[in-house]
Scaffold this motif. Structure first.
Motif, PDB file in Angstrom:
ATOM      1  N   ALA A  57      -4.396  10.791  59.902  1.00  0.00           N
ATOM      2  CA  ALA A  57      -2.842  10.632  59.632  1.00  0.00           C
ATOM      3  C   ALA A  57      -3.257   9.251  60.122  1.00  0.00           C
ATOM      4  O   ALA A  57      -2.806   8.708  61.599  1.00  0.00           O
ATOM      5  N   ARG A  58      -1.847   8.521  59.753  1.00  0.00           N
ATOM      6  CA  ARG A  58      -1.368   7.596  60.104  1.00  0.00           C
ATOM      7  C   ARG A  58       0.202   6.972  60.314  1.00  0.00           C
ATOM      8  O   ARG A  58       0.616   8.272  59.951  1.00  0.00           O
ATOM      9  N   VAL A  59       0.082   6.804  62.173  1.00  0.00           N
ATOM     10  CA  VAL A  59       1.522   7.672  62.379  1.00  0.00           C
ATOM     11  C   VAL A  59       2.399   6.375  62.472  1.00  0.00           C
ATOM     12  O   VAL A  59       1.932   4.778  62.575  1.00  0.00           O
ATOM     13  N   PHE A  60       3.296   6.658  61.826  1.00  0.00           N
ATOM     14  CA  PHE A  60       4.877   6.246  61.401  1.00  0.00           C
ATOM     15  C   PHE A  60       5.659   6.233  63.249  1.00  0.00           C
ATOM     16  O   PHE A  60       6.537   5.609  63.097  1.00  0.00           O
TER      17      PHE A  60
ATOM     18  N   PRO B  52      -3.216   2.098  60.461  1.00  0.00           N
ATOM     19  CA  PRO B  52      -4.393   2.625  60.426  1.00  0.00           C
ATOM     20  C   PRO B  52      -3.845   3.749  61.016  1.00  0.00           C
ATOM     21  O   PRO B  52      -3.075   4.705  61.788  1.00  0.00           O
ATOM     22  N   ALA B  53      -5.400   4.503  60.172  1.00  0.00           N
ATOM     23  CA  ALA B  53      -5.154   5.915  60.644  1.00  0.00           C
ATOM     24  C   ALA B  53      -5.588   6.331  61.326  1.00  0.00           C
ATOM     25  O   ALA B  53      -7.121   7.157  61.078  1.00  0.00           O
ATOM     26  N   THR B  54      -5.538   6.314  62.811  1.00  0.00           N
ATOM     27  CA  THR B  54      -5.576   6.420  63.913  1.00  0.00           C
ATOM     28  C   THR B  54      -4.982   7.976  64.476  1.00  0.00           C
ATOM     29  O   THR B  54      -5.302   7.899  65.790  1.00  0.00           O
ATOM     30  N   HIS B  55      -4.693   8.816  64.164  1.00  0.00           N
ATOM     31  CA  HIS B  55      -4.307  10.589  64.481  1.00  0.00           C
ATOM     32  C   HIS B  55      -5.356  11.199  64.084  1.00  0.00           C
ATOM     33  O   HIS B  55      -5.724  11.494  62.673  1.00  0.00           O
ATOM     34  N   MET B  56      -5.552  11.979  64.723  1.00  0.00           N
ATOM     35  CA  MET B  56      -6.666  13.289  63.978  1.00  0.00           C
ATOM     36  C   MET B  56      -5.717  14.912  64.159  1.00  0.00           C
ATOM     37  O   MET B  56      -4.858  14.760  65.232  1.00  0.00           O
ATOM     38  N   LEU B  57      -5.519  16.091  62.760  1.00  0.00           N
ATOM     39  CA  LEU B  57      -4.700  16.887  62.739  1.00  0.00           C
ATOM     40  C   LEU B  57      -6.117  17.398  62.098  1.00  0.00           C
ATOM     41  O   LEU B  57      -6.800  17.310  62.221  1.00  0.00           O
TER      42      LEU B  57
ATOM     43  N   ARG C 268       4.190  14.125  49.679  1.00  0.00           N
ATOM     44  CA  ARG C 268       4.539  12.836  48.276  1.00  0.00           C
ATOM     45  C   ARG C 268       2.846  12.520  47.559  1.00  0.00           C
ATOM     46  O   ARG C 268       3.082  10.915  47.573  1.00  0.00           O
ATOM     47  N   GLY C 269       3.271  13.373  46.557  1.00  0.00           N
ATOM     48  CA  GLY C 269       1.716  13.215  45.331  1.00  0.00           C
ATOM     49  C   GLY C 269       0.170  13.001  45.885  1.00  0.00           C
ATOM     50  O   GLY C 269      -0.172  13.952  45.992  1.00  0.00           O
ATOM     51  N   GLU C 270      -0.227  11.838  46.336  1.00  0.00           N
ATOM     52  CA  GLU C 270      -1.247  11.900  47.085  1.00  0.00           C
ATOM     53  C   GLU C 270      -1.548  11.878  48.755  1.00  0.00           C
ATOM     54  O   GLU C 270      -2.760  11.855  49.063  1.00  0.00           O
ATOM     55  N   SER C 271      -0.431  12.394  49.165  1.00  0.00           N
ATOM     56  CA  SER C 271       0.081  12.289  50.818  1.00  0.00           C
ATOM     57  C   SER C 271       0.750  13.738  50.985  1.00  0.00           C
ATOM     58  O   SER C 271       1.715  13.601  50.562  1.00  0.00           O
TER      59      SER C 271
ATOM     60  N   TYR D 116       4.247  11.340  61.176  1.00  0.00           N
ATOM     61  CA  TYR D 116       2.733  10.546  60.483  1.00  0.00           C
ATOM     62  C   TYR D 116       3.174  10.926  58.984  1.00  0.00           C
ATOM     63  O   TYR D 116       3.367  12.210  58.935  1.00  0.00           O
ATOM     64  N   SER D 117       1.890  10.298  58.833  1.00  0.00           N
ATOM     65  CA  SER D 117       0.993  11.060  57.104  1.00  0.00           C
ATOM     66  C   SER D 117       0.222  11.411  56.958  1.00  0.00           C
ATOM     67  O   SER D 117      -1.230  10.649  57.936  1.00  0.00           O
ATOM     68  N   PHE D 118      -0.875  11.915  55.692  1.00  0.00           N
ATOM     69  CA  PHE D 118      -1.947  12.333  56.462  1.00  0.00           C
ATOM     70  C   PHE D 118      -2.095  12.713  54.702  1.00  0.00           C
ATOM     71  O   PHE D 118      -1.395  12.603  53.750  1.00  0.00           O
TER      72      PHE D 118
END
Length: 273
Positions: A94-97, A107-112, A157-160, A175-177
């Motif tokens: 995931a990308r953390v917002f 960047p995509a620095t979170h794991m779920l 959100r479509g692709e995420s 976050y988004s993923f």
């Protein structure tokens, strides 16, 4: 230690004596107990030590040594437990917002984790720190979902997807993923960056979080905060390194690896008054 977590030891750490079948009820109970029993903390990178992500090291640290960790440590450990129990589970990124502008490009620095039960996919996360979800969240609805703490919602959100939490009357983007395939090497690379970059907050700041009954405890350097599901909070500054260490032990239930080294790091980095 073996290449898999000792389930009996892990369940003792959580105080779990329930079913071991791959059901939604089992998943929900394990997730809630995990985030209440195993703290989120970054003492390892804060002290300049290596974060090791193999299962043996994770079990030794989080289960045997009474420690916590950050997202990769928590979610890799939990993923191994789920796989042993027969769940269909895999890791995502995931990308953390959280605390970022919505137009940021992090960047995509979170794991779920994504867990499929009876054909339905659930978002599971045991390592987001201050706002770690305390229950599984269903993906195919944008409606608010209750947890033992704040309401959450997962928006397509479509692709995420986006994960949001409601704090008081406001929905906040965490976050988004998406569902790209992730390998251990991807997590190791991101973890190395987060634990070594000189401007990473896991290197420069002391961070801890733990879920309590009807509240969340968070620590940022010398600022200790108790947050409630209705969005209210109480915060205070801790009086020096000794009180920081005491709060880590007594509130966050972290078995300190090296109190003297931690006290020295707090003073050298100037993060405690």
């Amino acid at each position: 230690m073996s290449d898999s977590v000792d389930l009996n030891a892990y369940f003792r750490r959580l105080g779990y004596q329930g079913e071991r079948r791959p059901t939604l009820a089992t998943l929900a109970e394990l997730q809630h107990r995990h985030v209440r029993s195993l703290p989120f903390e970054n003492l390892t990178p804060f002290l300049g030590e290596e974060v090791v992500l193999d299962i043996g090291a994770l079990e030794r640290k989080l289960v045997g040594d009474g420690r916590g960790g950050y997202c990769y440590e928590h979610n890799l450990l939990f993923l191994d437990v789920l796989n042993q129990l027969g769940f269909q589970a895999r890791g995502l990124a995931a990308r953390v917002f959280w605390k970022e502008h919505p137009d940021a490009r992090p960047p995509a620095t979170h794991m779920l984790l994504a867990v499929v039960i009876d054909g339905e996919t659930w978002l599971v996360d045991t390592g987001f720190g201050a706002l770690t979800p305390t229950g599984p969240l269903k993906l195919d609805t944008g409606d608010p979902q209750t947890t033992p703490h704040e309401p959450f919602r997962v928006l397509n959100r479509g692709e995420s997807y986006q994960l949001q939490a409601r704090l008081g009357d406001t929905w906040r983007l965490l976050y988004s993923f998406d569902f790209r395939e992730m390998w251990l090497a991807d997590y190791q690379l991101a973890s190395w960056y987060l634990s070594h970059h000189p401007r990473s907050h896991f290197v420069t700041d002391l961070v801890a979080a733990r879920v309590g009954q009807g509240r969340r405890h968070t620590l940022l350097n010398d600022r200790y905060t108790v947050r409630y599901p209705d969005g209210t909070s109480q915060a205070r500054a801790l009086a020096g390194p000794d009180e920081v260490l005491a709060v880590l032990e007594q509130v966050f239930r972290v078995r300190l690896p090296s109190p003297q080294a931690l006290r020295l790091a707090l003073e050298e980095k100037g993060v405690v008054r």
